[in-house]
Write a protein that holds these residues in place. Structure first.
Motif, PDB file in Angstrom:
ATOM      1  N   ARG A   1       0.831  -1.205   0.000  1.00 52.49           N
ATOM      2  CA  ARG A   1       0.000   0.000   0.000  1.00 52.49           C
ATOM      3  C   ARG A   1       0.864   1.252   0.000  1.00 52.49           C
ATOM      4  O   ARG A   1       0.568   2.223  -0.691  1.00 52.49           O
ATOM      5  CB  ARG A   1      -0.916  -0.003   1.221  1.00 52.49           C
ATOM      6  N   TRP A   2       1.922   1.240   0.787  1.00 57.60           N
ATOM      7  CA  TRP A   2       2.827   2.393   0.825  1.00 57.60           C
ATOM      8  C   TRP A   2       3.431   2.662  -0.555  1.00 57.60           C
ATOM      9  O   TRP A   2       3.608   3.814  -0.946  1.00 57.60           O
ATOM     10  CB  TRP A   2       3.939   2.135   1.840  1.00 57.60           C
TER      11      TRP A   2
ATOM     12  N   VAL B   1       2.150   2.110  -3.481  1.00 57.49           N
ATOM     13  CA  VAL B   1       1.214   2.627  -4.486  1.00 57.49           C
ATOM     14  C   VAL B   1       0.660   3.999  -4.100  1.00 57.49           C
ATOM     15  O   VAL B   1      -0.112   4.587  -4.864  1.00 57.49           O
ATOM     16  CB  VAL B   1       0.046   1.638  -4.719  1.00 57.49           C
ATOM     17  N   GLU B   2       1.035   4.497  -2.924  1.00 63.05           N
ATOM     18  CA  GLU B   2       0.604   5.837  -2.533  1.00 63.05           C
ATOM     19  C   GLU B   2       1.326   6.884  -3.389  1.00 63.05           C
ATOM     20  O   GLU B   2       2.433   6.664  -3.875  1.00 63.05           O
ATOM     21  CB  GLU B   2       0.919   6.088  -1.055  1.00 63.05           C
ATOM     22  N   ASN B   3       0.683   8.037  -3.557  1.00 58.70           N
ATOM     23  CA  ASN B   3       1.319   9.126  -4.307  1.00 58.70           C
ATOM     24  C   ASN B   3       2.528   9.684  -3.565  1.00 58.70           C
ATOM     25  O   ASN B   3       3.492  10.139  -4.179  1.00 58.70           O
ATOM     26  CB  ASN B   3       0.303  10.245  -4.566  1.00 58.70           C
ATOM     27  N   GLU B   4       2.462   9.629  -2.247  1.00 54.72           N
ATOM     28  CA  GLU B   4       3.570  10.128  -1.438  1.00 54.72           C
ATOM     29  C   GLU B   4       4.746   9.157  -1.497  1.00 54.72           C
ATOM     30  O   GLU B   4       4.563   7.938  -1.635  1.00 54.72           O
ATOM     31  CB  GLU B   4       3.099  10.286   0.007  1.00 54.72           C
ATOM     32  N   ASN B   5       5.950   9.687  -1.429  1.00 50.34           N
ATOM     33  CA  ASN B   5       7.153   8.856  -1.443  1.00 50.34           C
ATOM     34  C   ASN B   5       7.385   8.274  -0.046  1.00 50.34           C
ATOM     35  O   ASN B   5       7.817   8.973   0.871  1.00 50.34           O
ATOM     36  CB  ASN B   5       8.364   9.680  -1.888  1.00 50.34           C
TER      37      ASN B   5
ATOM     38  N   THR C   1       7.117   1.040  -9.102  1.00 49.40           N
ATOM     39  CA  THR C   1       6.898   1.523 -10.469  1.00 49.40           C
ATOM     40  C   THR C   1       7.379   2.955 -10.691  1.00 49.40           C
ATOM     41  O   THR C   1       7.429   3.401 -11.834  1.00 49.40           O
ATOM     42  CB  THR C   1       5.393   1.461 -10.819  1.00 49.40           C
ATOM     43  N   ARG C   2       7.715   3.667  -9.616  1.00 51.99           N
ATOM     44  CA  ARG C   2       8.147   5.049  -9.773  1.00 51.99           C
ATOM     45  C   ARG C   2       9.661   5.154  -9.601  1.00 51.99           C
ATOM     46  O   ARG C   2      10.303   4.272  -9.043  1.00 51.99           O
ATOM     47  CB  ARG C   2       7.425   5.949  -8.768  1.00 51.99           C
TER      48      ARG C   2
ATOM     49  N   GLU D   1      11.568   6.840  -7.651  1.00 54.38           N
ATOM     50  CA  GLU D   1      12.110   6.784  -6.296  1.00 54.38           C
ATOM     51  C   GLU D   1      12.039   5.384  -5.692  1.00 54.38           C
ATOM     52  O   GLU D   1      12.627   5.122  -4.642  1.00 54.38           O
ATOM     53  CB  GLU D   1      11.378   7.769  -5.380  1.00 54.38           C
ATOM     54  N   HIS D   2      11.339   4.466  -6.359  1.00 56.72           N
ATOM     55  CA  HIS D   2      11.218   3.105  -5.837  1.00 56.72           C
ATOM     56  C   HIS D   2      12.443   2.244  -6.145  1.00 56.72           C
ATOM     57  O   HIS D   2      12.511   1.096  -5.687  1.00 56.72           O
ATOM     58  CB  HIS D   2       9.982   2.416  -6.421  1.00 56.72           C
TER      59      HIS D   2
END
Length: 685
Positions: free
Chosen positions: A338-339, A341-345, A377-378, A380-381
């Motif tokens: 869940r963390w 897929v959140e918009n927040e980093n 997927t982003r 920063e990930h």
């Protein structure tokens, strides 16, 4: 709704599609531990209101039996209280989402049941009378009931029914999201209690069923009222009640209130059951508080090891704790997902929770690691993906190829191309064997790197990349060779460009117009004009049509050779092929004149360019002004600088300095006020 026959027993439930009691037949009881058959009945009690069979392992009663033609299964868990099994049977229901780990030991519902009610005569051996209650039909007839009066219309002719029938109907209404008829049935039972003098009325199981129905139908507003009714009726809640209440508060997102039930349970003198702890963990999951859930579990485990909890013989705590450990692992995994897929980093929180799980001795499976990687997927990930990849390589013998490909893509997205290449190298060295997708992903990263080398003129980096590709079995294609050729050309590395061009041909790649253009440019910058001519003629011979860029390079070559007649011919050839000389073409000619100290010729081409209605740009003026200033023509350079300013062009400080320096050197009189202040930066804005 499947029709079942259910009898609550001391250690479980007797469940079947048909339940009839006859004499001289055998009764089979199945235990989950021993799975042996027993024929032991402690007590049989059949009244007009309720019916119970109490089973133990130390008493055998003859004369009571179950019809062997009926399909009957009794799931028994020794040393468990009535309705206290952590594995729901009969009335228990399983949750399909993550909460299915929370056992429904506290549930006491069945959907629609086909209930056989036998009178006591069938047990004592007297005259047998039977009345059959179709609970499905009965519940269907009450589905629209809203008040006790509506229920009374249907049930007043039914006589006395076992309370299990009401429990089953209430649970069934909950499953069907019909809370009103469930509450109407309870209200009717309360009325019947006053009318019958307490012979029939709602008991603890009825209220627990109602709370369960409320939970299933998401109608949470009446929970407090139900608790008040229980208190008024003198019914003391049990652990099932509190467990259900905790779930209701959780669904209402009253998380702190839900967790407060734990303290309330202890205050009321109850020992929390495994379901209580599982539900508390589920509350943390809903709060997305992975660290809180983990800390709760670690504290719980310490108490268990110290024998502060788990002393209740009604539960196999060793088995239950294994389930709790598996459950906390799944909760941490889902919270981290869940963390991600959140918009927040929230990558830092994910890494902290992973480390905390290590410290707690929890070991997520390879599949859970890989599913977390898929959630990355982003850009920063990448750091989380890299950490998870490292853990899989260290702790497990295998890794999915698709996961590796996803990581290669992720590293490229985060501009961590060398990290992507390391993963590809691991595939070659350790497996699994890379596929076409792996190849294409890595090659695409090389494209980006080589393009960057080309733009910046970092030719050595480009050569390294080509060598790296060949070392890893990746065959460079034309675009890769061309990128390095362009980098060599921009860096004026003529010898390196020649070697790259030869390597391209030797590797079976056919040079394109870009290849020839980059090589011609490198040769022109190295003033290897004869070699440039040979390359040009070879290009024409193999049938590659020159483009504007190639013509521009050859115009610069002819200018450097001072072959202006051939230059005129070249420009006419361009026009005849529909390729019009551009400002870049004329800039190349003027620049070549300037490098060869032909400022007068450069000035002539400046006027010719204007005659062709091609407007000069900043580069044109800067090169021509510097050429005139260095050739002892400060006045002409000064006038061109003023003209450029009047045309709205912003020149750099280099032509300004060249004009001032030339005027001082050759004694020319110029007005610096007209030139204006010296530009601050070397480069144009």
């Amino acid at each position: 709704m499947q029709a079942l026959s259910i009898w609550p027993l001391k250690f479980g439930l007797l469940v079947g599609s048909r339940l009839e009691f006859e004499l001289n037949c055998s009764c089979f009881v199945v235990s989950p531990k021993t799975r042996k058959r027993h024929c032991f009945v402690e007590q049989s009690c059949f009244g007009s209101i309720s019916s119970l069979i109490l089973v133990s392992s130390d008493r055998k009663v003859e004369g009571l039996a179950i019809n062997p033609t009926s399909k009957v299964l009794f799931l028994c868990e020794p040393k468990r209280r009535l309705l206290g099994s952590s594995v729901g049977v009969g009335w228990a229901t399983e949750q399909r989402e993550l909460g299915e780990e929370v056992s429904r030991e506290d549930s006491s519902s069945v959907t629609a049941l086909d209930f056989d009610h036998s009178e006591s005569q069938a047990v004592s051996g007297g005259k047998e009378t039977k009345s059959r209650v179709n609970v499905r039909e009965l519940a269907y007839s009450l589905r629209a009931a809203k008040t006790a009066d509506d229920v009374d219309v249907v049930l007043k002719e039914k006589g006395e029914l076992p309370l299990q029938v009401y429990c089953a109907m209430i649970r069934g209404f909950g499953k069907d999201k019909r809370l009103k008829p469930a509450m109407a049935v309870v209200d009717w039972l309360k009325r019947k209690k006053s009318e019958s003098g307490g012979l029939i009325g709602p008991n603890l199981f009825i209220y627990n069923s109602l709370l369960g129905a409320m939970k299933e139908s998401s109608g949470f507003g009446e929970a407090e009222k139900i608790l008040s009714d229980m208190e008024e009726e003198g019914i003391v809640p049990n652990i099932v009640t509190y467990n259900t209440l905790m779930v209701i508060y959780m669904e209402e997102e009253e998380f702190h209130k839900a967790l407060g039930i734990l303290d309330l349970v202890k205050e009321k003198g109850f020992e929390p059951s495994p379901v209580t702890y599982s539900t508390a963990l589920l509350v943390y999951r809903r709060m997305e508080d992975g660290m809180g859930a983990l800390e709760f579990f670690v504290e719980l485990r310490e108490k268990y090891l110290k024998k502060e909890i788990g002393n209740d013989a009604d539960y196999d705590w060793e088995f239950e704790f294994v389930k709790l450990e598996n459950f906390i692992g799944r909760i941490c995994y889902q919270v981290m997902r869940r963390w991600l897929v959140e918009n927040e980093n929230l990558t830092t929180k994910v890494l902290k929770l992973l480390n905390a799980m290590d410290n707690a001795g929890l070991k997520p499976s390879r599949e859970e690691h890989e599913r977390l990687i898929w959630a990355c997927t982003r850009e920063e990930h990448y750091i989380v993906g890299k950490e998870l990849y490292k853990r899989i390589r260290e702790k497990f013998p295998e890794i999915s190829l698709s996961v590796c490909n996803h990581l290669i893509w992720l590293m490229g997205k985060a501009k961590k191309w060398w990290a992507a290449l390391e993963i590809y190298e691991d595939l070659l060295d350790e497996g699994p064997e890379p596929n076409n997708m792996s190849y294409e992903l890595v090659v695409s990263h090389f494209n980006i790197l080589l393009s960057a080398a080309s733009r910046r003129g970092i030719w050595r980096w480009g050569v390294r990349l080509l060598n790296k590709m060949e070392d890893k079995g990746l065959k460079p294609q034309s675009r890769h060779w061309n990128a390095v050729l362009v980098a060599c050309s921009k860096a004026s590395e003529t010898a390196a460009a020649i070697q790259i061009f030869k390597g391209m041909v030797e590797n079976g790649e056919k040079p394109t117009i870009i290849s020839y253009g980059a090589l011609l440019s490198a040769l022109e910058k190295g003033k290897l004009y004869d070699e440039a001519f040979r390359v040009w003629n070879h290009m024409i011979k193999v049938g590659i049509e020159p483009n504007l860029y190639a013509y521009t390079i050859m115009a610069s070559v002819l200018t450097g050779q001072k072959k202006f007649n051939l230059l005129d011919t070249l420009l006419k050839e361009m026009t005849s092929k529909g390729i019009e000389p551009s400002v870049v073409t004329y800039n190349a000619i003027i620049s070549s004149c300037a490098r060869n100290e032909l400022s007068g010729v450069a000035y002539e081409w400046f006027h010719r360019m204007r005659g062709e209605n091609i407007e000069p740009n900043e580069i044109t003026y800067e090169m021509l002004i510097e050429a005139l200033a260095n050739d002892a023509k400060p006045r002409l350079a000064y006038e061109l600088h003023l003209k450029a300013q009047n045309d709205g062009l912003k020149l750099s400080s280099k032509p300004y300095d060249a004009v001032v320096r030339s005027a001082e050197s050759y004694g020319a009189i110029i007005d610096l006020n007209l030139l204006g202040p010296r530009p601050d930066k070397e480069k144009r804005a």
